[in-house]
Design a protein around this motif. Structure first.
Motif, mmCIF file in Angstrom:
data_model
loop_
_atom_site.group_PDB
_atom_site.id
_atom_site.type_symbol
_atom_site.label_atom_id
_atom_site.label_comp_id
_atom_site.label_asym_id
_atom_site.label_seq_id
_atom_site.Cartn_x
_atom_site.Cartn_y
_atom_site.Cartn_z
ATOM 1 N N LEU A 117 29.330 20.583 45.311
ATOM 2 C CA LEU A 117 28.042 21.282 45.139
ATOM 3 C C LEU A 117 27.481 21.141 43.716
ATOM 4 O O LEU A 117 26.514 21.821 43.374
ATOM 5 N N HIS A 118 28.087 20.250 42.882
ATOM 6 C CA HIS A 118 27.717 20.270 41.462
ATOM 7 C C HIS A 118 26.235 19.997 41.220
ATOM 8 O O HIS A 118 25.654 20.503 40.280
ATOM 9 N N ASP A 119 25.607 19.201 42.095
ATOM 10 C CA ASP A 119 24.188 18.874 41.892
ATOM 11 C C ASP A 119 23.274 19.660 42.829
ATOM 12 O O ASP A 119 22.154 19.226 43.102
ATOM 13 N N ILE A 120 23.747 20.814 43.309
ATOM 14 C CA ILE A 120 22.949 21.603 44.262
ATOM 15 C C ILE A 120 21.579 21.979 43.669
ATOM 16 O O ILE A 120 20.584 22.111 44.394
ATOM 17 N N GLY A 121 21.523 22.094 42.335
ATOM 18 C CA GLY A 121 20.263 22.443 41.676
ATOM 19 C C GLY A 121 19.195 21.369 41.854
ATOM 20 O O GLY A 121 18.003 21.636 41.670
ATOM 21 N N LYS A 122 19.599 20.142 42.233
ATOM 22 C CA LYS A 122 18.622 19.065 42.417
ATOM 23 C C LYS A 122 17.772 19.276 43.670
ATOM 24 O O LYS A 122 16.815 18.539 43.894
ATOM 25 N N LEU A 123 18.150 20.282 44.467
ATOM 26 C CA LEU A 123 17.306 20.660 45.614
ATOM 27 C C LEU A 123 15.897 20.995 45.147
ATOM 28 O O LEU A 123 14.930 20.809 45.886
ATOM 29 N N GLN A 155 17.350 20.642 34.090
ATOM 30 C CA GLN A 155 17.439 22.052 34.476
ATOM 31 C C GLN A 155 18.235 22.247 35.771
ATOM 32 O O GLN A 155 18.339 23.366 36.260
ATOM 33 N N HIS A 156 18.743 21.154 36.374
ATOM 34 C CA HIS A 156 19.374 21.325 37.688
ATOM 35 C C HIS A 156 20.674 22.134 37.620
ATOM 36 O O HIS A 156 21.092 22.688 38.622
ATOM 37 N N GLU A 157 21.277 22.236 36.436
ATOM 38 C CA GLU A 157 22.487 23.084 36.341
ATOM 39 C C GLU A 157 22.134 24.566 36.510
ATOM 40 O O GLU A 157 22.643 25.222 37.429
ATOM 41 N N ALA A 197 28.138 24.043 33.926
ATOM 42 C CA ALA A 197 28.481 23.326 32.682
ATOM 43 C C ALA A 197 28.882 21.869 32.928
ATOM 44 O O ALA A 197 29.456 21.257 32.040
ATOM 45 N N HIS A 198 28.532 21.298 34.096
ATOM 46 C CA HIS A 198 29.091 19.964 34.368
ATOM 47 C C HIS A 198 28.462 18.833 33.552
ATOM 48 O O HIS A 198 28.962 17.722 33.553
ATOM 49 N N HIS A 199 27.356 19.125 32.808
ATOM 50 C CA HIS A 199 26.799 18.084 31.931
ATOM 51 C C HIS A 199 27.032 18.381 30.455
ATOM 52 O O HIS A 199 26.464 17.709 29.591
ATOM 53 N N GLU A 200 27.867 19.385 30.176
ATOM 54 C CA GLU A 200 28.166 19.683 28.768
ATOM 55 C C GLU A 200 29.011 18.572 28.150
ATOM 56 O O GLU A 200 29.793 17.923 28.839
ATOM 57 N N ALA A 228 34.423 12.626 36.524
ATOM 58 C CA ALA A 228 34.277 12.099 37.891
ATOM 59 C C ALA A 228 32.815 11.738 38.169
ATOM 60 O O ALA A 228 32.517 10.701 38.779
ATOM 61 N N ASP A 229 31.900 12.595 37.700
ATOM 62 C CA ASP A 229 30.459 12.411 37.928
ATOM 63 C C ASP A 229 29.972 11.126 37.257
ATOM 64 O O ASP A 229 29.298 10.292 37.879
ATOM 65 N N VAL A 230 30.337 10.953 35.982
ATOM 66 C CA VAL A 230 29.874 9.775 35.245
ATOM 67 C C VAL A 230 30.507 8.503 35.823
ATOM 68 O O VAL A 230 29.830 7.483 35.993
HETATM 69 FE FE LIG Z 1 24.404 16.866 37.627
#
Ligand SMILES: [Fe+2]
Ligand SMILES: [Fe+2]
Length: 303
Positions: free
Chosen positions: A164-170, A193-195, A218-221, A246-248
């Motif tokens: 669900l890490h990118d759920i904010g991209k909804l 701002q998706h976080e 905090a997954h883009h910190e 993992a994301d990168v």
């Molecule tokens: Fe992300």
């Protein structure tokens, strides 16, 4: 542990004068056995306890009160011992059964939870790439976490957070997400701002999803503190530090509208260069070990 408790109970039984009181101590290994191993082990522990007390009572005529001078135990004494043993075995059976039922219920709920998460990623994603991206990140993050020695319940949380890490991209439009040309600064800011947007979406939910919220936020910190929230090192939840790698890695090894996918070796080199700057060195080390040992393969069947 159960065995050592039984031995301790037997030793106390042998040494202490108030034997009736010590009999209660045998309930402890039985209850622990029920809680940890379930009904079968609990019943066996209770039977072993009863057997042990029976042998002790037979061999030491001081063990039960009012033993006759000849050393033979009167029927009434054996009756007391028998009643205590029957109650202990029944308790073990009941506790073990209740615990197994509870465990099965929890396992069912866990299965449902993970099934719902897997379904949810289809709604979170706006296309096949994002859907598979979330899934692949969850597989990579779980592998890194396992390599770092996390407990399975913690790995489950990391897997859920990664799904669900990118759920904010909804809340980010599809055109903006997949724009091939350079983004304007306001567009970059909006995507960035998706976080917090993901945090807002999940905020009303309780239970395990609330636990994973800090990781999503905090997954883009960046490890060196140069991220948007300026969290540094250990201030960033370790789950988020794992998801970041993992994301990168997945983003680099996937085709994007603005560039072709890199090979896994090129992506690994970029991640290694980011160790201590963008990424937690301990996470990068676990990632590298996992890459060297098993590669970062994702089962095809799910893609
Ligand atoms: Fe992300
Ligand atoms: Fe992502």
């Amino acid at each position: 542990m159960i065995l050592s408790m039984l031995i301790l109970a037997a030793a106390l039984n042998w040494l202490v004068t108030s034997h009736q009181m010590i009999l209660g101590f045998y309930a402890l290994p039985t209850l622990i056995s029920a809680y940890v191993y379930g009904r079968r082990h609990a019943t066996l522990t209770a039977v072993a306890s009863v057997g042990l007390v029976g042998i002790l009572a037979w061999s030491n005529n001081q063990l039960l009160p009012a033993v006759t001078d000849t050393g033979a135990l009167p029927i009434s004494r054996w009756y007391g011992l028998f009643s205590w043993g029957a109650i202990l075995i029944l308790t073990a059976y009941a506790m073990g059964t209740l615990h197994e039922r509870h465990k099965n219920r929890v396992a069912e709920l866990r299965q449902t939870y993970h099934g719902v998460l897997l379904i949810l990623r289809q709604f979170v994603a706006k296309d096949k790439y994002t859907e598979n991206h979330s899934y692949r990140v969850s597989v990579y993050a779980a592998k890194i976490a396992a390599r770092m020695g996390f407990a399975s319940s913690r790995i489950d949380d990391i897997r859920a957070a990664a799904l669900l890490h990118d759920i904010g991209k909804l809340d980010v439009s599809r055109q903006l997400l997949y724009k091939a040309s350079t983004l304007s600064s306001s567009e970059v800011e909006h995507i960035g701002q998706h976080e917090p947007m993901g945090g807002d979406i999940l905020d009303p939910v309780g239970g395990p999803l609330r636990r994973i919220l800090p990781a999503i936020l905090a997954h883009h910190e960046k490890y060196d503190g140069s991220g948007d929230q300026a969290l540094r090192g250990e201030e960033i939840p370790v789950e988020a530090r794992i998801i970041a790698v993992a994301d990168v890695y997945d983003a680099l090894t996937s085709d994007r509208p603005y560039r072709k996918a890199m090979s896994s070796f090129e992506a690994r080199d970029i991640i290694l260069k980011g160790s201590g700057v963008d990424f937690d060195p301990a996470v990068v080390q676990a990632f590298q070990r996992e890459m060297d040992r098993n590669g970062m393969e994702v089962p095809e069947i799910f893609l």
